[in-house]
Design a protein around this motif. Structure first.
Motif, PDB file in Angstrom:
ATOM      1  N   GLN A 163     -77.324 -13.907  84.001  1.00 50.58           N
ATOM      2  CA  GLN A 163     -78.337 -14.005  83.077  1.00 50.58           C
ATOM      3  C   GLN A 163     -78.603 -12.538  82.714  1.00 50.58           C
ATOM      4  O   GLN A 163     -79.138 -12.279  81.426  1.00 50.58           O
ATOM      5  CB  GLN A 163     -79.525 -14.946  83.484  1.00 50.58           C
ATOM      6  N   GLY A 164     -79.028 -11.704  83.783  1.00 49.99           N
ATOM      7  CA  GLY A 164     -79.552 -10.302  83.545  1.00 49.99           C
ATOM      8  C   GLY A 164     -78.351  -9.571  82.630  1.00 49.99           C
ATOM      9  O   GLY A 164     -78.849  -8.501  81.841  1.00 49.99           O
ATOM     10  N   ALA A 165     -77.084  -9.859  82.805  1.00 49.49           N
ATOM     11  CA  ALA A 165     -76.136  -9.149  81.911  1.00 49.49           C
ATOM     12  C   ALA A 165     -75.773  -9.705  80.623  1.00 49.49           C
ATOM     13  O   ALA A 165     -75.190  -9.214  79.738  1.00 49.49           O
ATOM     14  CB  ALA A 165     -74.639  -9.162  82.771  1.00 49.49           C
ATOM     15  N   ALA A 166     -76.396 -10.797  80.386  1.00 51.51           N
ATOM     16  CA  ALA A 166     -75.812 -11.487  79.153  1.00 51.51           C
ATOM     17  C   ALA A 166     -76.251 -10.796  77.945  1.00 51.51           C
ATOM     18  O   ALA A 166     -75.311 -10.665  76.996  1.00 51.51           O
ATOM     19  CB  ALA A 166     -76.497 -13.040  79.346  1.00 51.51           C
ATOM     20  N   THR A 167     -77.558 -10.302  77.781  1.00 52.35           N
ATOM     21  CA  THR A 167     -77.611  -9.627  76.393  1.00 52.35           C
ATOM     22  C   THR A 167     -76.631  -8.081  76.497  1.00 52.35           C
ATOM     23  O   THR A 167     -76.386  -8.137  75.124  1.00 52.35           O
ATOM     24  CB  THR A 167     -79.186  -9.192  76.535  1.00 52.35           C
ATOM     25  N   SER A 168     -76.562  -7.551  77.409  1.00 46.79           N
ATOM     26  CA  SER A 168     -75.738  -6.282  77.328  1.00 46.79           C
ATOM     27  C   SER A 168     -74.214  -6.718  77.060  1.00 46.79           C
ATOM     28  O   SER A 168     -73.540  -6.303  76.129  1.00 46.79           O
ATOM     29  CB  SER A 168     -75.801  -5.709  78.659  1.00 46.79           C
ATOM     30  N   VAL A 169     -73.802  -7.869  77.458  1.00 44.14           N
ATOM     31  CA  VAL A 169     -72.263  -8.299  77.086  1.00 44.14           C
ATOM     32  C   VAL A 169     -72.327  -8.718  75.598  1.00 44.14           C
ATOM     33  O   VAL A 169     -71.420  -8.459  75.009  1.00 44.14           O
ATOM     34  CB  VAL A 169     -72.107  -9.412  78.081  1.00 44.14           C
ATOM     35  N   LEU A 170     -73.390  -9.537  75.185  1.00 45.21           N
ATOM     36  CA  LEU A 170     -73.240 -10.003  73.950  1.00 45.21           C
ATOM     37  C   LEU A 170     -73.530  -8.765  72.925  1.00 45.21           C
ATOM     38  O   LEU A 170     -72.608  -8.737  72.068  1.00 45.21           O
ATOM     39  CB  LEU A 170     -74.390 -10.794  73.592  1.00 45.21           C
ATOM     40  N   LEU A 171     -74.117  -7.717  73.183  1.00 48.09           N
ATOM     41  CA  LEU A 171     -74.279  -6.710  72.252  1.00 48.09           C
ATOM     42  C   LEU A 171     -72.983  -5.805  72.120  1.00 48.09           C
ATOM     43  O   LEU A 171     -72.479  -5.230  71.250  1.00 48.09           O
ATOM     44  CB  LEU A 171     -75.370  -5.719  72.716  1.00 48.09           C
ATOM     45  N   ALA A 172     -72.361  -5.801  73.540  1.00 49.89           N
ATOM     46  CA  ALA A 172     -70.967  -4.972  73.599  1.00 49.89           C
ATOM     47  C   ALA A 172     -69.834  -5.826  72.916  1.00 49.89           C
ATOM     48  O   ALA A 172     -68.707  -5.036  72.386  1.00 49.89           O
ATOM     49  CB  ALA A 172     -70.721  -4.680  74.905  1.00 49.89           C
ATOM     50  N   ALA A 173     -69.754  -7.092  73.167  1.00 45.26           N
ATOM     51  CA  ALA A 173     -68.690  -7.951  72.558  1.00 45.26           C
ATOM     52  C   ALA A 173     -68.556  -8.767  71.317  1.00 45.26           C
ATOM     53  O   ALA A 173     -67.734  -9.030  70.798  1.00 45.26           O
ATOM     54  CB  ALA A 173     -68.416  -8.816  73.862  1.00 45.26           C
ATOM     55  N   SER A 174     -69.895  -8.943  70.843  1.00 40.76           N
ATOM     56  CA  SER A 174     -70.109  -9.836  69.707  1.00 40.76           C
ATOM     57  C   SER A 174     -69.769  -9.031  68.253  1.00 40.76           C
ATOM     58  O   SER A 174     -70.397  -8.061  67.798  1.00 40.76           O
ATOM     59  CB  SER A 174     -71.520 -10.406  69.627  1.00 40.76           C
ATOM     60  N   PRO A 175     -68.587  -9.757  67.592  1.00 38.75           N
ATOM     61  CA  PRO A 175     -68.553  -9.131  66.376  1.00 38.75           C
ATOM     62  C   PRO A 175     -69.611  -9.192  65.375  1.00 38.75           C
ATOM     63  O   PRO A 175     -69.738  -8.454  64.393  1.00 38.75           O
ATOM     64  CB  PRO A 175     -67.303  -9.936  65.622  1.00 38.75           C
ATOM     65  N   LEU A 176     -70.588 -10.175  65.545  1.00 38.19           N
ATOM     66  CA  LEU A 176     -71.662 -10.345  64.581  1.00 38.19           C
ATOM     67  C   LEU A 176     -72.631  -9.139  64.814  1.00 38.19           C
ATOM     68  O   LEU A 176     -73.374  -9.093  63.840  1.00 38.19           O
ATOM     69  CB  LEU A 176     -72.352 -11.527  65.046  1.00 38.19           C
ATOM     70  N   LEU A 177     -72.606  -8.420  65.792  1.00 39.29           N
ATOM     71  CA  LEU A 177     -73.419  -7.153  65.905  1.00 39.29           C
ATOM     72  C   LEU A 177     -72.917  -6.071  65.562  1.00 39.29           C
ATOM     73  O   LEU A 177     -73.333  -4.756  65.641  1.00 39.29           O
ATOM     74  CB  LEU A 177     -74.120  -7.252  67.381  1.00 39.29           C
ATOM     75  N   ASP A 178     -71.574  -5.671  65.080  1.00 39.71           N
ATOM     76  CA  ASP A 178     -70.902  -4.708  64.647  1.00 39.71           C
ATOM     77  C   ASP A 178     -71.724  -3.954  63.633  1.00 39.71           C
ATOM     78  O   ASP A 178     -72.309  -4.357  62.663  1.00 39.71           O
ATOM     79  CB  ASP A 178     -69.512  -4.906  64.012  1.00 39.71           C
ATOM     80  N   GLY A 179     -71.722  -2.416  64.172  1.00 41.13           N
ATOM     81  CA  GLY A 179     -72.839  -1.737  63.127  1.00 41.13           C
ATOM     82  C   GLY A 179     -74.203  -1.698  63.225  1.00 41.13           C
ATOM     83  O   GLY A 179     -74.847  -1.146  62.540  1.00 41.13           O
ATOM     84  N   VAL A 180     -74.958  -2.785  64.240  1.00 36.23           N
ATOM     85  CA  VAL A 180     -75.981  -2.818  64.401  1.00 36.23           C
ATOM     86  C   VAL A 180     -76.364  -1.653  65.384  1.00 36.23           C
ATOM     87  O   VAL A 180     -76.035  -1.581  66.505  1.00 36.23           O
ATOM     88  CB  VAL A 180     -76.578  -4.331  65.074  1.00 36.23           C
ATOM     89  N   GLY A 181     -77.538  -1.022  65.177  1.00 35.80           N
ATOM     90  CA  GLY A 181     -78.040   0.000  65.983  1.00 35.80           C
ATOM     91  C   GLY A 181     -79.494   0.120  65.844  1.00 35.80           C
ATOM     92  O   GLY A 181     -79.785  -0.338  64.731  1.00 35.80           O
ATOM     93  N   GLY A 182     -80.120   0.674  66.625  1.00 34.71           N
ATOM     94  CA  GLY A 182     -81.535   1.103  66.543  1.00 34.71           C
ATOM     95  C   GLY A 182     -82.410   0.160  66.656  1.00 34.71           C
ATOM     96  O   GLY A 182     -83.519  -0.047  66.359  1.00 34.71           O
ATOM     97  N   ARG A 183     -82.146  -0.907  67.368  1.00 32.86           N
ATOM     98  CA  ARG A 183     -83.000  -2.106  67.499  1.00 32.86           C
ATOM     99  C   ARG A 183     -83.000  -2.458  68.959  1.00 32.86           C
ATOM    100  O   ARG A 183     -82.023  -2.212  69.845  1.00 32.86           O
ATOM    101  CB  ARG A 183     -82.227  -3.428  66.714  1.00 32.86           C
ATOM    102  N   TYR A 184     -83.936  -3.374  69.514  1.00 30.71           N
ATOM    103  CA  TYR A 184     -84.007  -3.520  71.001  1.00 30.71           C
ATOM    104  C   TYR A 184     -84.065  -4.935  70.932  1.00 30.71           C
ATOM    105  O   TYR A 184     -84.262  -6.117  70.048  1.00 30.71           O
ATOM    106  CB  TYR A 184     -85.397  -3.221  71.360  1.00 30.71           C
TER     107      TYR A 184
END
Length: 91
Positions: free
Chosen positions: A29-50
């Motif tokens: 659960q602790g790693a889930a957000t980092s993994v999602l952000l690193a691996a999801s093509p839906l977030l390609d090019g998304v930056g500057g957000r928390y």
């Protein structure tokens, strides 16, 4: 920080599991957000957000442990950090 499954269950039981949404998390659960952000093509090019708990975070609401602090989105502070970082790399 790492705690064993037994210690995690003890802490959850001690607080009734209600010490805040997502307060006690497993390693996965602790790693889930980092993994999602690193691996999801839906977030390609998304930056500057928390992000937290696999979703974009909003501003912190007083009395909560979620969201980002106002200074985290301060453009002047970001520029200052960038300059200091560049200066340190040159040194």
């Amino acid at each position: 920080r790492y705690v064993s499954d037994e210690e995690l269950e003890r802490m959850r039981a001690q607080t009734g599991g209600t010490a805040g949404a997502g307060y006690w998390k497993t390693t996965e659960q602790g790693a889930a957000t980092s993994v999602l952000l690193a691996a999801s093509p839906l977030l390609d090019g998304v930056g500057g957000r928390y992000f937290e708990d696999c979703q974009e975070a909003g501003p912190n609401q007083p009395g909560t442990r979620t969201g980002y602090a106002p200074y985290a989105m301060d453009p002047e502070a970001a520029e200052r950090l960038w300059r200091v970082s560049e200066d340190m790399l040159r040194a």
